[in-house]
Scaffold this motif. Structure first.
Motif, PDB file in Angstrom:
ATOM      1  N   SER A   1      24.553  31.569  54.640  1.00 43.78           N
ATOM      2  CA  SER A   1      24.856  32.997  54.568  1.00 43.78           C
ATOM      3  C   SER A   1      24.998  33.580  55.972  1.00 43.78           C
ATOM      4  O   SER A   1      24.307  33.173  56.902  1.00 43.78           O
ATOM      5  CB  SER A   1      23.727  33.740  53.842  1.00 43.78           C
ATOM      6  OG  SER A   1      23.959  35.132  53.893  1.00 43.78           O
ATOM      7  N   THR A   2      25.903  34.547  56.103  1.00 42.94           N
ATOM      8  CA  THR A   2      26.017  35.295  57.352  1.00 42.94           C
ATOM      9  C   THR A   2      25.692  36.770  57.112  1.00 42.94           C
ATOM     10  O   THR A   2      26.033  37.613  57.937  1.00 42.94           O
ATOM     11  CB  THR A   2      27.425  35.152  57.992  1.00 42.94           C
ATOM     12  OG1 THR A   2      28.405  35.575  57.048  1.00 42.94           O
ATOM     13  CG2 THR A   2      27.681  33.722  58.431  1.00 42.94           C
ATOM     14  N   ASP A   3      25.052  37.052  55.989  1.00 45.80           N
ATOM     15  CA  ASP A   3      24.580  38.409  55.731  1.00 45.80           C
ATOM     16  C   ASP A   3      23.369  38.636  56.628  1.00 45.80           C
ATOM     17  O   ASP A   3      22.344  37.959  56.487  1.00 45.80           O
ATOM     18  CB  ASP A   3      24.197  38.567  54.262  1.00 45.80           C
ATOM     19  CG  ASP A   3      23.642  39.946  53.975  1.00 45.80           C
ATOM     20  OD1 ASP A   3      22.417  40.137  54.192  1.00 45.80           O
ATOM     21  OD2 ASP A   3      24.408  40.823  53.551  1.00 45.80           O
ATOM     22  N   HIS A   4      23.502  39.566  57.572  1.00 43.71           N
ATOM     23  CA  HIS A   4      22.459  39.724  58.587  1.00 43.71           C
ATOM     24  C   HIS A   4      21.100  40.071  57.987  1.00 43.71           C
ATOM     25  O   HIS A   4      20.075  39.593  58.460  1.00 43.71           O
ATOM     26  CB  HIS A   4      22.875  40.718  59.674  1.00 43.71           C
ATOM     27  CG  HIS A   4      22.970  42.133  59.226  1.00 43.71           C
ATOM     28  ND1 HIS A   4      24.100  42.652  58.635  1.00 43.71           N
ATOM     29  CD2 HIS A   4      22.073  43.135  59.274  1.00 43.71           C
ATOM     30  CE1 HIS A   4      23.887  43.919  58.345  1.00 43.71           C
ATOM     31  NE2 HIS A   4      22.666  44.236  58.714  1.00 43.71           N
ATOM     32  N   CYS A   5      21.069  40.864  56.942  1.00 44.28           N
ATOM     33  CA  CYS A   5      19.787  41.210  56.316  1.00 44.28           C
ATOM     34  C   CYS A   5      19.154  39.990  55.653  1.00 44.28           C
ATOM     35  O   CYS A   5      17.943  39.776  55.766  1.00 44.28           O
ATOM     36  CB  CYS A   5      19.961  42.337  55.301  1.00 44.28           C
ATOM     37  SG  CYS A   5      20.415  43.920  56.034  1.00 44.28           S
ATOM     38  N   GLN A   6      19.963  39.195  54.987  1.00 45.21           N
ATOM     39  CA  GLN A   6      19.436  38.005  54.326  1.00 45.21           C
ATOM     40  C   GLN A   6      18.899  37.008  55.354  1.00 45.21           C
ATOM     41  O   GLN A   6      17.795  36.481  55.197  1.00 45.21           O
ATOM     42  CB  GLN A   6      20.502  37.341  53.466  1.00 45.21           C
ATOM     43  CG  GLN A   6      19.982  36.145  52.693  1.00 45.21           C
ATOM     44  CD  GLN A   6      21.036  35.507  51.806  1.00 45.21           C
ATOM     45  OE1 GLN A   6      22.229  35.764  51.936  1.00 45.21           O
ATOM     46  NE2 GLN A   6      20.606  34.656  50.905  1.00 45.21           N
ATOM     47  N   VAL A   7      19.652  36.771  56.401  1.00 47.02           N
ATOM     48  CA  VAL A   7      19.222  35.821  57.433  1.00 47.02           C
ATOM     49  C   VAL A   7      17.975  36.334  58.146  1.00 47.02           C
ATOM     50  O   VAL A   7      16.991  35.604  58.313  1.00 47.02           O
ATOM     51  CB  VAL A   7      20.367  35.555  58.440  1.00 47.02           C
ATOM     52  CG1 VAL A   7      19.880  34.713  59.607  1.00 47.02           C
ATOM     53  CG2 VAL A   7      21.549  34.880  57.746  1.00 47.02           C
ATOM     54  N   GLY A   8      17.989  37.606  58.544  1.00 45.97           N
ATOM     55  CA  GLY A   8      16.830  38.192  59.218  1.00 45.97           C
ATOM     56  C   GLY A   8      15.601  38.202  58.326  1.00 45.97           C
ATOM     57  O   GLY A   8      14.487  37.931  58.783  1.00 45.97           O
ATOM     58  N   GLY A   9      15.805  38.500  57.062  1.00 49.09           N
ATOM     59  CA  GLY A   9      14.698  38.533  56.118  1.00 49.09           C
ATOM     60  C   GLY A   9      14.092  37.164  55.882  1.00 49.09           C
ATOM     61  O   GLY A   9      12.871  37.005  55.882  1.00 49.09           O
ATOM     62  N   LYS A  10      14.955  36.162  55.699  1.00 48.96           N
ATOM     63  CA  LYS A  10      14.446  34.804  55.479  1.00 48.96           C
ATOM     64  C   LYS A  10      13.675  34.306  56.702  1.00 48.96           C
ATOM     65  O   LYS A  10      12.605  33.722  56.570  1.00 48.96           O
ATOM     66  CB  LYS A  10      15.594  33.841  55.153  1.00 48.96           C
ATOM     67  CG  LYS A  10      16.044  33.886  53.726  1.00 48.96           C
ATOM     68  CD  LYS A  10      17.053  32.766  53.488  1.00 48.96           C
ATOM     69  CE  LYS A  10      17.322  32.577  52.036  1.00 48.96           C
ATOM     70  NZ  LYS A  10      16.376  31.725  51.369  1.00 48.96           N
ATOM     71  N   PHE A  11      14.220  34.553  57.875  1.00 53.88           N
ATOM     72  CA  PHE A  11      13.545  34.097  59.088  1.00 53.88           C
ATOM     73  C   PHE A  11      12.209  34.813  59.269  1.00 53.88           C
ATOM     74  O   PHE A  11      11.176  34.181  59.486  1.00 53.88           O
ATOM     75  CB  PHE A  11      14.442  34.307  60.319  1.00 53.88           C
ATOM     76  CG  PHE A  11      13.811  33.799  61.579  1.00 53.88           C
ATOM     77  CD1 PHE A  11      13.794  32.441  61.854  1.00 53.88           C
ATOM     78  CD2 PHE A  11      13.234  34.672  62.479  1.00 53.88           C
ATOM     79  CE1 PHE A  11      13.192  31.965  63.016  1.00 53.88           C
ATOM     80  CE2 PHE A  11      12.637  34.205  63.641  1.00 53.88           C
ATOM     81  CZ  PHE A  11      12.619  32.846  63.910  1.00 53.88           C
ATOM     82  N   GLY A  12      12.219  36.127  59.151  1.00 54.37           N
ATOM     83  CA  GLY A  12      10.987  36.897  59.332  1.00 54.37           C
ATOM     84  C   GLY A  12       9.928  36.574  58.298  1.00 54.37           C
ATOM     85  O   GLY A  12       8.747  36.428  58.631  1.00 54.37           O
TER      86      GLY A  12
END
Length: 130
Positions: free
Chosen positions: A110-121
């Motif tokens: 995914s390149t959805d910034h919220c999804q990527v940021g959320g998964k990482f955080g």
């Protein structure tokens, strides 16, 4: 550089319970303001796993230079950590967590910034507390 690491550390746990300083507070406040929410709401959202907290995580990652166009840059995160190696007691564990959580956050493609940021955080928070 210590301030930058504190930003990274505070972001990673997203509970803001440690490694928090004025620099991080200002970045979090700036992200909250950009999203039209209060800093207190950010904390509440993170505790309740509100999806909007994922976008706050993404915003902080963007401000760190570690997320661009939905693509997470592990080298930026590791560089921030490496620059503060001497002042971090759990350096090896944090480095391992960054590696693990980078893989988890990018595994879907995914390149959805919220999804990527959320998964990482979320992953970093889970590894910090569990």
């Amino acid at each position: 550089m210590k301030c930058v690491f504190a930003v990274l550390c505070g972001f990673l746990v997203m509970g803001y319970t440690y490694c928090m300083d004025l620099q991080f507070s200002n970045q979090m406040k700036e992200c909250a303001s950009e999203m039209g929410i209060s800093p207190d709401q950010v904390l509440d959202m993170a505790e309740k796993n509100d999806p909007q907290s994922d976008c706050v995580r993404a915003c902080v990652l963007k401000k760190l230079g570690a997320l661009t166009n939905g693509i997470l840059d592990k080298s930026v995160l590791l560089s921030l950590l490496d620059q503060n190696k001497d002042s971090v007691s759990n350096y090896d564990q944090l480095r391992n967590n960054i590696e693990t959580c980078f893989t988890e956050a990018t595994s879907t493609g995914s390149t959805d910034h919220c999804q990527v940021g959320g998964k990482f955080g979320s992953c970093m928070k889970d590894h910090a507390t569990g």
